[in-house]
Design an enzyme around this catalytic site. Structure first.
Site, PDB file in Angstrom:
ATOM      1  N   ASP A  87     -10.322   8.983  10.169  1.00  0.00           N
ATOM      2  CA  ASP A  87     -10.211   8.510   8.789  1.00  0.00           C
ATOM      3  C   ASP A  87     -10.799   7.102   8.653  1.00  0.00           C
ATOM      4  O   ASP A  87     -10.213   6.241   8.002  1.00  0.00           O
ATOM      5  CB  ASP A  87      -8.745   8.528   8.351  1.00  0.00           C
ATOM      6  CG  ASP A  87      -8.572   8.451   6.838  1.00  0.00           C
ATOM      7  OD1 ASP A  87      -9.527   8.800   6.111  1.00  0.00           O
ATOM      8  OD2 ASP A  87      -7.481   8.049   6.388  1.00  0.00           O
ATOM      9  N   GLY A 121       0.827  -1.197   0.000  1.00  0.00           N
ATOM     10  CA  GLY A 121       0.000   0.000   0.000  1.00  0.00           C
ATOM     11  C   GLY A 121       0.857   1.240   0.000  1.00  0.00           C
ATOM     12  O   GLY A 121       2.022   1.209   0.396  1.00  0.00           O
ATOM     13  N   GLU A 122       0.286   2.333  -0.481  1.00  0.00           N
ATOM     14  CA  GLU A 122       1.012   3.589  -0.444  1.00  0.00           C
ATOM     15  C   GLU A 122       0.048   4.757  -0.409  1.00  0.00           C
ATOM     16  O   GLU A 122      -1.073   4.676  -0.901  1.00  0.00           O
ATOM     17  CB  GLU A 122       1.978   3.715  -1.619  1.00  0.00           C
ATOM     18  CG  GLU A 122       1.397   3.521  -2.986  1.00  0.00           C
ATOM     19  CD  GLU A 122       2.466   3.491  -4.066  1.00  0.00           C
ATOM     20  OE1 GLU A 122       3.380   4.332  -4.035  1.00  0.00           O
ATOM     21  OE2 GLU A 122       2.382   2.620  -4.929  1.00  0.00           O
ATOM     22  N   LYS A 149       5.578   0.341   7.856  1.00  0.00           N
ATOM     23  CA  LYS A 149       5.133   1.613   7.280  1.00  0.00           C
ATOM     24  C   LYS A 149       6.332   2.542   7.251  1.00  0.00           C
ATOM     25  O   LYS A 149       6.886   2.907   8.281  1.00  0.00           O
ATOM     26  CB  LYS A 149       3.988   2.219   8.079  1.00  0.00           C
ATOM     27  CG  LYS A 149       3.407   3.454   7.402  1.00  0.00           C
ATOM     28  CD  LYS A 149       2.087   3.864   8.031  1.00  0.00           C
ATOM     29  CE  LYS A 149       1.437   4.991   7.247  1.00  0.00           C
ATOM     30  NZ  LYS A 149       0.113   5.324   7.815  1.00  0.00           N
TER      31      LYS A 149
END
Length: 161
Positions: free
Chosen positions: A137, A20-21, A42
Site C-alpha cells: 500500500d 487520521g482514520e 492506532k
C-alpha cells in the site's frame, strides 16, 4: 465512536487529537504520561473489535511492524488490549504526508527533491522485503515527512507476510 481529547486510556496515554482514520482504525496523537513524549496510537474501531478476523488482521499488522526496526519505518512500541480497546503505539511523526506536500506544491519536485524522498522509501521497502514483509500500500498518504525533512514509511495494514 471517536475518543475525546483529554481522555486517558490504558492509565497512561492522554488523547490529544484525531490525526487520521480509515475503514478499520483511527489514529490519534497521544501524550505518554510516563515517558513525556507524543506517540501515535492506532485504535481498532470499537465496533469492529469483536470480529475475530479483523482482530487477527490488526494483530498481524502490529506484529509485522514490531519486526521492522529501520530508520525510515515508523517505529512500533506495543500492542495493547485493555478496557475493551485494542490499539498499538508507534512514533508520532510531527510533520505531514507526501500527499499534502504534493497538494500544496505549485510546481513539480525537481529530481534532487524526488531522490531525497524515494531513496529512504526504497531503503525501507528493501529492508521490509528482506524481513519477509511486502507493504502492498505504498502511496503518498503512507509516506510521512517530519519537520526536519526526515522520511518515514507507515501503515503496514495490508502488508503480505
Amino acid at each position: 465512536m471517536k475518543l475525546e481529547p483529554g481522555r486517558i486510556i490504558g492509565a497512561r496515554y492522554r488523547i490529544d487529537q484525531l490525526i487520521g482514520e480509515g475503514s478499520g482504525a483511527e489514529v490519534y496523537k497521544v501524550w505518554d504520561l510516563q515517558r513525556s513524549v507524543y506517540l501515535a496510537l492506532k485504535l481498532l474501531r470499537i465496533e469492529l473489535s469483536q470480529d475475530p478476523t479483523l482482530f487477527n488482521q490488526f494483530h498481524e499488522e502490529a506484529l509485522a511492524l514490531s519486526r521492522l526496526q529501520h530508520p525510515h519505518i515508523v517505529r512500533f512500541y506495543e500492542l495493547v488490549q485493555k478496557d475493551g480497546l485494542i490499539y498499538y503505539l508507534m512514533d508520532f511523526v510531527d510533520g505531514t504526508t507526501l500527499r499534502r506536500k504534493l497538494q500544496y506544491k505549485s510546481e513539480p519536485f525537481g529530481s534532487e527533491k524526488v531522490l531525497t524522498i524515494i531513496r529512504p522509501v526504497c531503503g525501507a521497502l528493501h529492508y521490509a522485503h528482506s524481513q519477509g514483509i511486502i507493504h502492498c500500500d505504498v502511496k503518498p498518504e503512507n509516506i510521512l515527512i517530519n519537520q526536519q525533512g526526515g522520511i518515514y514509511l507507515s501503515d503496514f495494514g495490508i502488508a503480505q507476510r
